[in-house]
Scaffold this active site. Structure first.
Site, PDB file in Angstrom:
ATOM      1  N   ASP A   1     -12.094  12.814  11.171  1.00 55.39           N
ATOM      2  CA  ASP A   1     -11.247  11.702   9.903  1.00 55.39           C
ATOM      3  C   ASP A   1     -11.181  10.243  10.780  1.00 55.39           C
ATOM      4  O   ASP A   1     -11.846   9.994  11.496  1.00 55.39           O
ATOM      5  CB  ASP A   1      -9.461  12.054  11.523  1.00 55.39           C
ATOM      6  CG  ASP A   1      -9.467  13.829  10.859  1.00 55.39           C
ATOM      7  OD1 ASP A   1      -9.756  14.358   9.862  1.00 55.39           O
ATOM      8  OD2 ASP A   1      -8.941  14.418  11.876  1.00 55.39           O
TER       9      ASP A   1
ATOM     10  N   TYR B   1     -16.428  16.729  22.319  1.00 53.66           N
ATOM     11  CA  TYR B   1     -15.500  15.418  22.023  1.00 53.66           C
ATOM     12  C   TYR B   1     -15.328  14.858  23.160  1.00 53.66           C
ATOM     13  O   TYR B   1     -14.996  15.431  24.813  1.00 53.66           O
ATOM     14  CB  TYR B   1     -14.328  15.987  20.894  1.00 53.66           C
ATOM     15  CG  TYR B   1     -14.465  16.256  19.886  1.00 53.66           C
ATOM     16  CD1 TYR B   1     -14.997  15.847  18.506  1.00 53.66           C
ATOM     17  CD2 TYR B   1     -14.970  17.611  19.472  1.00 53.66           C
ATOM     18  CE1 TYR B   1     -15.052  16.010  16.949  1.00 53.66           C
ATOM     19  CE2 TYR B   1     -15.481  18.307  18.179  1.00 53.66           C
ATOM     20  CZ  TYR B   1     -15.916  17.564  17.245  1.00 53.66           C
ATOM     21  OH  TYR B   1     -16.213  17.746  15.768  1.00 53.66           O
TER      22      TYR B   1
ATOM     23  N   ASP C   1      -2.248  14.224  14.881  1.00 52.71           N
ATOM     24  CA  ASP C   1      -2.880  13.033  15.531  1.00 52.71           C
ATOM     25  C   ASP C   1      -1.700  12.055  15.723  1.00 52.71           C
ATOM     26  O   ASP C   1      -0.262  11.536  14.511  1.00 52.71           O
ATOM     27  CB  ASP C   1      -3.849  12.134  14.698  1.00 52.71           C
ATOM     28  CG  ASP C   1      -3.957  12.685  13.315  1.00 52.71           C
ATOM     29  OD1 ASP C   1      -2.850  11.511  12.811  1.00 52.71           O
ATOM     30  OD2 ASP C   1      -5.334  12.970  12.818  1.00 52.71           O
TER      31      ASP C   1
ATOM     32  N   ARG D   1      -7.693  17.749  17.059  1.00 51.92           N
ATOM     33  CA  ARG D   1      -6.000  17.707  16.721  1.00 51.92           C
ATOM     34  C   ARG D   1      -5.202  18.457  17.749  1.00 51.92           C
ATOM     35  O   ARG D   1      -3.519  18.653  18.192  1.00 51.92           O
ATOM     36  CB  ARG D   1      -5.990  16.674  15.860  1.00 51.92           C
ATOM     37  CG  ARG D   1      -6.137  17.386  14.453  1.00 51.92           C
ATOM     38  CD  ARG D   1      -6.545  15.687  13.337  1.00 51.92           C
ATOM     39  NE  ARG D   1      -7.273  16.210  11.862  1.00 51.92           N
ATOM     40  CZ  ARG D   1      -6.462  17.142  10.982  1.00 51.92           C
ATOM     41  NH1 ARG D   1      -5.341  17.016  10.667  1.00 51.92           N
ATOM     42  NH2 ARG D   1      -7.487  17.495  10.908  1.00 51.92           N
TER      43      ARG D   1
END
Length: 244
Positions: free
Chosen positions: A48, A76, A90, A182
């Protein structure tokens, strides 16, 4: 914007880029096409715009193993912010609900994370590239439409909570392909009863690829083409890395 002039001798392989914030994965591909002088480039796993970190570009014949590379586990580092749920799950979305954040202990937060380990299902967010009747969900979301999404099987191999300073929680997660971090943040917030959204995200690993050999977007824009060629991980080395 001028198109790249085709260049003979562009090496096939993977170029690992450390994506900067506030740009799309496609933006990085477009820069790479101009800088390397070839149109035959794709990427493995969308990040993103707000996210940073590892973006693997497959160059020339490496596009044939794109699906294979995308199927591998990811790692992540992220931050979730408790107390606020958003339209996109998010920080780029609009707040939809705000609640007071109780004085959670680290143990309570760890227990909520622990609910989402091993194999489980996620409902993909509306703001995603998954298609419904041929139309990406994010395009429907822009029109204010919400459609039913089927849960998808995912898994979390491991997680670690590195900082708790309410309302923020820093974490690391190792997960399967197709995993929405998210949605993970959102679901943990729902479990805790106060809501949450993902406020920062950085991908640090995909399969055997890490940021150790990544180049920055600025380097991709400005480095001599020959230097960029040297940064491409060859198909032969990729085969050895993967134990093929």
């Amino acid at each position: 914007m001028s198109r790249p002039n085709p260049v003979s001798g562009v090496p096939a392989g993977v170029l690992v880029v450390d994506k900067a914030p506030d740009m799309t994965s496609h933006d990085v591909v477009a820069i790479a096409r101009r800088s390397l002088g070839t149109k035959k480039i794709g990427h493995c796993g969308t990040l993103d715009p707000m996210a940073t970190g590892l973006l693997m570009l497959v160059v020339e014949r490496a596009t044939k193993i794109q699906d294979l590379l995308m199927s591998e586990d990811k790692e992540y580092q992220g931050t979730l912010t408790l107390g606020v749920s958003t339209t996109t799950q998010d920080r780029q979305g609009e707040p939809v609900e705000e609640k007071e954040v109780p004085a959670f202990s680290t143990e309570q937060i760890d227990a909520a994370f622990g609910e989402f380990t091993g194999n489980f299902e996620q409902i993909p967010p509306m703001v995603s590239a998954i298609k419904k009747d041929g139309v990406p969900l994010y395009k429907l979301a822009r029109k204010g439409q919400e459609v039913k999404r089927d849960p998808r099987p995912v898994y979390v191999n491991e997680y670690e909570i590195s900082r708790v300073e309410l309302p923020e929680v820093d974490f690391r997660v190792e997960c399967s392909k197709g995993f929405y971090v998210r949605t993970y943040a959102h679901d943990i917030g729902q479990s805790l009863g106060c809501g949450a959204h993902l406020s920062a995200l950085r991908r640090v690993r995909s399969g055997r690829f890490t940021l150790e050999r990544a180049i920055t977007v600025d380097t991709l824009k400005t480095a001599p083409r020959e230097d960029l060629f040297k940064s491409i991980i060859s198909l032969a080395e990729i085969s050895l890395m993967r134990g093929a």
